[in-house]
Design a protein around this motif. Structure first.
Motif, mmCIF file in Angstrom:
data_model
loop_
_atom_site.group_PDB
_atom_site.id
_atom_site.type_symbol
_atom_site.label_atom_id
_atom_site.label_comp_id
_atom_site.label_asym_id
_atom_site.label_seq_id
_atom_site.Cartn_x
_atom_site.Cartn_y
_atom_site.Cartn_z
ATOM 1 N N ALA A 103 28.378 -3.684 -54.527
ATOM 2 C CA ALA A 103 28.304 -3.483 -55.972
ATOM 3 C C ALA A 103 26.961 -2.868 -56.356
ATOM 4 O O ALA A 103 26.894 -1.973 -57.208
ATOM 5 N N ALA A 104 25.886 -3.336 -55.720
ATOM 6 C CA ALA A 104 24.561 -2.783 -56.002
ATOM 7 C C ALA A 104 24.481 -1.321 -55.572
ATOM 8 O O ALA A 104 23.861 -0.489 -56.244
ATOM 9 N N SER A 105 25.157 -0.992 -54.460
ATOM 10 C CA SER A 105 25.158 0.377 -53.965
ATOM 11 C C SER A 105 25.849 1.310 -54.953
ATOM 12 O O SER A 105 25.370 2.418 -55.223
ATOM 13 N N GLU A 106 26.978 0.850 -55.518
ATOM 14 C CA GLU A 106 27.675 1.701 -56.493
ATOM 15 C C GLU A 106 26.843 1.868 -57.757
ATOM 16 O O GLU A 106 26.821 2.945 -58.353
ATOM 17 N N GLU A 107 26.122 0.819 -58.150
ATOM 18 C CA GLU A 107 25.265 0.939 -59.322
ATOM 19 C C GLU A 107 24.134 1.931 -59.065
ATOM 20 O O GLU A 107 23.773 2.728 -59.935
ATOM 21 N N GLN A 108 23.577 1.888 -57.855
ATOM 22 C CA GLN A 108 22.548 2.868 -57.492
ATOM 23 C C GLN A 108 23.104 4.283 -57.547
ATOM 24 O O GLN A 108 22.438 5.218 -58.004
ATOM 25 N N LEU A 109 24.344 4.418 -57.073
ATOM 26 C CA LEU A 109 24.984 5.733 -57.084
ATOM 27 C C LEU A 109 25.182 6.213 -58.523
ATOM 28 O O LEU A 109 24.910 7.383 -58.843
ATOM 29 N N ARG A 110 25.619 5.331 -59.384
ATOM 30 C CA ARG A 110 25.796 5.699 -60.780
ATOM 31 C C ARG A 110 24.461 6.073 -61.423
ATOM 32 O O ARG A 110 24.379 7.006 -62.225
ATOM 33 N N ARG A 111 23.427 5.343 -61.049
ATOM 34 C CA ARG A 111 22.099 5.638 -61.586
ATOM 35 C C ARG A 111 21.634 7.015 -61.142
ATOM 36 O O ARG A 111 21.062 7.784 -61.928
ATOM 37 N N ALA A 112 21.884 7.339 -59.864
ATOM 38 C CA ALA A 112 21.455 8.637 -59.329
ATOM 39 C C ALA A 112 22.227 9.779 -59.978
ATOM 40 O O ALA A 112 21.659 10.825 -60.316
ATOM 41 N N VAL A 113 23.540 9.597 -60.172
ATOM 42 C CA VAL A 113 24.348 10.651 -60.786
ATOM 43 C C VAL A 113 23.956 10.822 -62.250
ATOM 44 O O VAL A 113 23.875 11.958 -62.759
ATOM 45 N N LEU A 114 23.677 9.727 -62.933
ATOM 46 C CA LEU A 114 23.239 9.818 -64.326
ATOM 47 C C LEU A 114 21.911 10.566 -64.432
ATOM 48 O O LEU A 114 21.734 11.417 -65.313
ATOM 49 N N THR A 115 20.987 10.229 -63.533
ATOM 50 C CA THR A 115 19.706 10.942 -63.535
ATOM 51 C C THR A 115 19.916 12.424 -63.263
ATOM 52 O O THR A 115 19.280 13.285 -63.891
ATOM 53 N N LEU A 116 20.824 12.730 -62.329
ATOM 54 C CA LEU A 116 21.141 14.129 -62.034
ATOM 55 C C LEU A 116 21.690 14.819 -63.279
ATOM 56 O O LEU A 116 21.291 15.946 -63.604
ATOM 57 N N TRP A 117 22.593 14.165 -63.996
ATOM 58 C CA TRP A 117 23.186 14.741 -65.205
ATOM 59 C C TRP A 117 22.119 15.024 -66.261
ATOM 60 O O TRP A 117 22.210 15.991 -67.005
ATOM 61 N N GLN A 118 21.099 14.172 -66.310
ATOM 62 C CA GLN A 118 20.057 14.316 -67.314
ATOM 63 C C GLN A 118 18.871 15.153 -66.829
ATOM 64 O O GLN A 118 17.853 15.240 -67.512
ATOM 65 N N THR A 119 19.016 15.754 -65.648
ATOM 66 C CA THR A 119 17.972 16.634 -65.105
ATOM 67 C C THR A 119 18.384 18.088 -65.307
ATOM 68 O O THR A 119 19.531 18.453 -65.035
ATOM 69 N N ASN A 120 17.486 18.900 -65.779
ATOM 70 C CA ASN A 120 17.790 20.315 -65.987
ATOM 71 C C ASN A 120 18.198 20.976 -64.677
ATOM 72 O O ASN A 120 17.464 20.904 -63.673
#
Length: 923
Positions: free
Chosen positions: A190-207
């Motif tokens: 579960a923590a791994s999927e949350e990390q993945l979501r965090r990374a994808v969200l950061t990617l989405w918010q990166t130019n």
């Protein structure tokens, strides 16, 4: 975002599909959370409609898709483009993870008798084949001790992503890899999927796009990242495994020469790049040195922590004891730990070396010490640790971090990578012309015949008197060139001779081009009038005409006693670089490949006659249109004798990331180069030229293809206007993807355009024209002229000749990525209707003819039939690529009609990013 089903996919692809679905779901949730449900629904509707069209060839679905895309607001258009672009990037991550998975499965599978995993293209398998061919271990050791395999990183700009985006993508890749390798608990999962979501969200918010243009030193910094990712760790490990494989029956693994040597053009390639100056080159070398020294210092810190060996529990050698006693470390806790004291001494000296070279040290030494004079002194101290451990039955300790550090120091020195200097021959000519005119007014060097130039230059090269005077005012260009050469001489003194080994001459047209460089090197002390050179002088033959004359030029050059002495001083090795990109733009895919092949045959004969070892430097790009394609097959397709144990090869653009950002994939790609070099050098007959009738047929076939290509690109009135109108070439020039200008001049002529934007533009509109045009016409003309041979003979060429097979295999991949329907939409951007219809009709006919001929020769019913994994990958990408292409066309139309609209231009740039990601090797 969900994904399309890979119909008919093998069971082995289940994990890949699962990874893509996972990443698509996380991205979809991110879009919904960040942009709202309506945007998410819009993205999903577009995706599902595009998938339906591609799966069922549903014409109503195509019209529905176009209606949806055409009705979007600009804000929604940008959001949709970002979503589809990011999906392409995430799909690439999943595919790379699948490749790593397959590599691991192969390396943990059945092993050969030598104890190493058998795998096609890998170094272990090549050694196994060599042993099967009765090549002894001693002969293999001798081969590697004289071998050179050198990947050379260049800054040629086809990597459209920002470094920040790449970093986020690598974080996502690491998280996927961790889920793959580790058995996670429910909480950890579960923590791994949350990390993945965090990374994808950061990617989405990166130019996705750079706001400013890259400078040369920015490109250097980006290139250096791959040393941290792969090269500094994996190059030493490859050598260590090879030493173990070639150890004696008693188990001794005597050191082998470091045959894997990294090279770089980033910061030294000034051909057409006015931003590469002497100061920039100094900055580049300093950055490289900093990366190497800090790596060594960190490894020494770790090594000191590991070597807690007590003197009362293990013997040490006399020389190790002396090294420990000279340590400045005052700590009483290490008084009885001689290895730690010795490492402290080495660390202090290396830190002092870093300060001398103006390199910032992350962790200060325990005390001051004298700096090393050069990397050899550093290596000697490391060797003392090694010998002491070996002599005192601690060999298993010596085989760990210390072994890899010793090998790293040998591979990378204090310079990290050999920086090539490159400049156009025309610039050298102007510089030499001015030097002679200032020294002896009325010389008029530029107006001399080639014979007169050779006579004048050879006289001056062997004259000790300098040609340059500090009391003369020279032009800005000449001063800049002289400063570069002086900086190279300075680099040899500061970082060692391996810091700069090559001086490459673009657009080499004659013997005098090389002698001009020899003279410039003499003026700064890098060539001695007595006949020694501290650099390799390397001609680069790029155009079709240059390739046809290169053997004649080298024959004449090597016949000059004064130049021959310079070659002798470089180990009797002469490097020759062959340009794939410009020859392709000049003569088309078929003729470029053929002229390169012929040039190699002729060069091998010339060099054997002169008793000089030939080292070929292949200037290949990432795309097939620029000489790309599978490296292993490309190397093995070389004519006999062309790969004589030594090869240099450029790694360019986005292919650097795809090959070397991950250490597993990076190690595999390095081993592929080494394995292919071994196979081509030892396992192919020395004179394995094909039958004479094959050569004659290919010469004729090439002439047909050349006529078709030149007839379209250079001889069709209005083609330049068609190209600029139907592609994104003008908009690429505004994209911040590199420091180098897109053209060599301000004209719109194809001749002046760089090969990279030429190929990149055709990829964006999905025509891929540089990778196939002319082939279909050549097949038709050949069969018409030889009805008795016909298609059967061409099938024989494909079956029996690796060169022809590789040519068609690469074309197969390119044509599979093309779409004539998408290309037709770009053609509609050309305002002149007659021009548009005339030229596109020719292109469409050639495209269809080429596909039909290709399939018939290969005996296939569809493109990529022989590569089902790549076929599935490309097919599953189309539903995500096509909407990006459609949007790009509409944005181009709006941009060209309305002028400078920043939002529209940003949208175009985003589509360029997404399409490039979807195609992968697009430039």
């Amino acid at each position: 975002m969900a994904t399309s089903s890979a119909g008919g996919a093998h069971a082995d692809d289940t994990r890949l599909r699962d990874d893509i679905r996972l990443l698509g779901r996380v991205l979809g949730d991110t879009v919904r959370d960040q942009e709202g449900v309506p945007v998410f629904d819009l993205v999903e509707t577009i995706r599902q409609t595009s998938v339906r069209f591609h799966r069922d060839d549903d014409e109503p679905a195509r019209r529905e898709l176009e209606d949806i895309l055409d009705s979007m607001s600009m804000d929604d258009t940008l959001r949709v483009v970002r979503a589809f672009s990011y999906f392409s990037h995430l799909a690439n991550i999943a595919e790379d993870q699948q490749n790593i998975r397959q590599l691991r499965a192969q390396s943990t599978g059945p092993h050969d008798g030598a104890g190493m995993a058998s795998q096609h293209g890998m170094l272990a398998a090549a050694i196994s084949r060599a042993r099967d061919a009765q090549i002894s271990t001693d002969d293999l050791r001798s081969f590697f001790n004289g071998a050179l395999v050198s990947p050379v990183l260049t800054a040629h700009p086809t990597e459209v992503r920002r470094k920040s985006t790449i970093d986020r993508e690598m974080e996502i890749a690491r998280l996927l890899d961790r889920r793959e390798r580790m058995q996670l608990t429910m909480d950890e999962f579960a923590a791994s999927e949350e990390q993945l979501r965090r990374a994808v969200l950061t990617l989405w918010q990166t130019n996705l796009l750079r706001r400013t243009k890259l400078g040369v030193l920015d490109e250097v910094a980006n290139g250096l990242s791959f040393y941290d990712y792969t090269f500094l760790s994996e190059v030493p490990r490859i050598h260590s495994r090879l030493e173990d494989e070639l150890a004696s029956p008693a188990g001794d693994s005597a050191p082998l020469a470091s045959f894997l040597r990294m090279g770089s053009w980033i910061g030294g390639d000034r051909d057409g790049n006015p931003f590469v100056t002497a100061d920039v080159m100094r900055g580049t070398l300093h950055m490289q040195c900093r990366r190497a020294l800090n790596f060594y210092l960190e490894e020494l810190n770790e090594l000191g922590a590991e070597l807690s060996i007590a003197a009362n529990l293990a013997d040490v050698s006399v020389e190790l004891r002396a090294l420990a006693e000279s340590s400045p470390d005052p700590s009483p806790h290490r008084a009885g730990e001689p290895y730690r004291l010795a490492v402290s001494r080495i660390y202090a000296r290396l830190a002092a070396t870093a300060r001398k070279l103006k390199v910032e040290v992350r962790r200060a030494p325990v005390a001051e010490a004298a700096p090393y004079a050069d990397v050899t002194e550093f290596q000697r101290d490391l060797d003392i640790l090694h010998r002491s451990l070996i002599a005192n039955q601690s060999g298993v300790i010596a085989r760990g971090r210390l072994r890899w550090l010793r090998r790293a120091a040998d591979c990378f020195g204090f310079h990290l990578a050999s920086l090539d200097m490159r400049q156009n021959s025309a610039v050298h000519e102007r510089t030499i012309d001015e030097l002679f005119e200032k020294a002896a007014p009325g010389t008029h060097y530029a107006k001399l015949t080639e014979d007169a130039r050779i006579a004048l230059l050879t006289t001056e090269i062997t004259t000790a008197r300098p040609l340059i005077s500090p009391f003369i005012n020279y032009s800005e260009e000449t001063l800049s060139e002289l400063a570069i050469f002086r900086a190279a001489a300075e680099a040899h003194t500061v970082f060692g001779e391996r810091a700069i080994c090559q001086c490459i001459i673009s657009m080499t047209r004659g013997v005098s081009d090389l002698l001009e460089v020899a003279l410039l090197l003499k003026e700064v002390g890098l060539v001695d009038p007595a006949g020694t050179s501290r650099l390799n002088i390397v001609p680069l033959f790029e155009t079709i005409d240059d390739l046809r004359h290169c053997a004649q030029i080298m024959d004449r050059l090597l016949a000059l006693p004064d130049y021959r002495r310079l070659v002798a001083s470089r180990g009797n090795i002469q490097e020759v670089m062959l340009g794939y990109s410009d020859s392709n733009k000049d003569g088309g895919f078929v003729t470029s490949g053929w002229e390169l092949y012929k040039a190699e045959i002729e060069l091998v004969e010339v060099f054997e006659r002169h008793g000089v070892r030939l080292r070929l430097f292949h200037g290949r790009g990432g795309s097939v249109g620029r000489g790309g394609g599978p490296s292993y097959d490309a190397i093995l397709a070389q004519p006999g004798g062309a790969v004589d144990g030594q090869i240099r090869i450029t790694e360019q653009g986005e292919t650097i990331f795809s090959k070397y950002a991950n250490p597993d994939l990076g190690r595999n790609n390095l081993e592929v180069l080494a394995a292919a070099t071994l196979d081509a050098s030892l396992l192919q007959p020395r004179h394995s030229a094909p039958r004479a009738e094959y050569l004659a047929a290919m010469e004729e076939f090439s002439s047909f293809a050349y006529a078709a290509y030149r007839g379209l690109v250079y001889e069709t009135e209005g083609f330049v206007d068609y190209f600029w109108g139907s592609t994104v070439i003008a908009e690429i020039a505004t994209l911040n993807i590199g420091s180098r200008p897109a053209s060599r001049s301000t004209t719109r002529k194809i001749e002046d355009l760089r090969a990279i934007p030429w190929v990149f533009s055709w990829a964006q509109c999905r025509l891929m024209l540089p990778g196939w045009y002319g082939f279909g016409s050549a097949v038709e003309a050949f069969i018409a002229k030889h009805p008795d041979k016909g298609m059967g003979f061409l099938r024989e060429l494909y079956r029996e000749w690796p060169f022809f097979r590789m040519l068609l295999s690469n074309m197969d991949m390119v044509l599979a990525k093309s779409s004539i329907a998408i290309a037709s939409r770009y053609a509609a951007l050309v305002h002149d209707e007659t021009l548009r219809q005339t030229i596109f009709a020719r292109i469409r006919h050639e495209w269809q003819t080429s596909i039909t001929a290709l399939l018939e020769i290969m005996g296939h019913e569809r493109l990529l039939q022989g590569n089902p994994q790549l076929e599935r990958s490309i097919r599953n990408r189309f539903p995500y690529l096509d909407p990006l292409n459609h949007v790009q066309v509409e944005l181009l139309r709006a941009h060209r009609e309305r002028g400078s609209d920043e939002q529209v231009l940003r949208g175009i740039h985003l589509t360029i990013n997404g399409i490039s990601a979807g195609l992968r090797n697009s430039g």
